[in-house]
Design an enzyme around this catalytic site. Sequence first.
Site, PDB file in Angstrom:
ATOM      1  N   TYR A 182       0.936  -1.064  -0.052  1.00  0.00           N
ATOM      2  CA  TYR A 182      -0.065  -0.013   0.204  1.00  0.00           C
ATOM      3  C   TYR A 182       0.774   1.249  -0.105  1.00  0.00           C
ATOM      4  CZ  TYR A 182      -3.886   3.142   1.367  1.00  0.00           C
ATOM      5  OH  TYR A 182      -4.750   4.098   1.381  1.00  0.00           O
ATOM      6  N   LYS A 186       1.143   3.987  -2.981  1.00  0.00           N
ATOM      7  CA  LYS A 186       0.767   5.488  -2.640  1.00  0.00           C
ATOM      8  C   LYS A 186       1.916   6.414  -2.893  1.00  0.00           C
ATOM      9  CE  LYS A 186      -3.729   4.838  -2.238  1.00  0.00           C
ATOM     10  NZ  LYS A 186      -4.791   5.482  -3.202  1.00  0.00           N
ATOM     11  N   THR A 217     -14.290   5.854   5.987  1.00  0.00           N
ATOM     12  CA  THR A 217     -14.555   5.317   4.599  1.00  0.00           C
ATOM     13  C   THR A 217     -15.205   3.951   4.729  1.00  0.00           C
ATOM     14  OG1 THR A 217     -12.401   4.112   4.476  1.00  0.00           O
ATOM     15  CG2 THR A 217     -12.552   6.503   3.754  1.00  0.00           C
TER      16      THR A 217
END
Length: 276
Positions: A182, A186, A217
């Site tokens: 991740y 990013k 989220t």
Amino acid sequence: MEIEDSVALITGGASGLGAATARRLFDAGASVVLADLGTSAGAAYADELNAAGPRNPAGTASGREVAAPKAVFVPADVTSEDQVQAAVDAAVGLGPLRIVVNCAGIATPGKVLGRDGVLPLETFQRVIQINLVGTFNVVRLAAAAMAATEPAVSELGGEERGVIINTASVAAFDGQIGQPAYAASKGGVAAMTLPLARELARSLIRVVTIAPGIFETPMMAGLPQEAQESLGRQVPHPSRLGRPAEYANLAAHIVENAMLNGETIRLDGAIRMGPK
């Protein structure tokens, strides 16, 4: 650049940050194309936007008559050239494509040396493929369409064709244990911001990246309430989880502020993530 009477393409537009951004831009008078997986609630959300209409009726911001904005859902996997091209074509069919917001992504965790052994290479590759390669896929196809549009004249002087807003994460800078894939994905999104902005400047297209901290989220909603509150308390100020509307407000400001270009903006309440 004005939001009103423009067309915005939003990936991951069916939920979370993408859905909030779609609502914010739609309310400001932009037609929106929601690009998300076919299994998402994108079609229902587009219907919801169209049924409710913009909270700020078309024409009130500028005082001129403009057509009412529309919301359209296009099923698309950001790693598919054909599906993303279909989403771009749908946006161009609604009018001048001037805004792209890349919110699609996954956050599959995994330690290099986990309880079940070495992290499978395909797990790492999938995160990179969706978050980084998928973002670039949208950027390149949308930029080609934007470059073919007539420039819009800014009230403060100068011309613009459009703005592309990508989504990184504070993990790009403060990656935690279990986030090598991740964080790498990013970090790549943040790293390509400046070279993209420099190249696309000749086409009058800006590129800006938002790096959110801990936000409310769908991924976060899967955690127990106590865990969510604990994470929120780690944020110096305000000591809570970020709200999708706050991301959407920043995206709208980026569109309207022509001097924001080539930058990655942390939206995180001053949090700096610990090792785990």
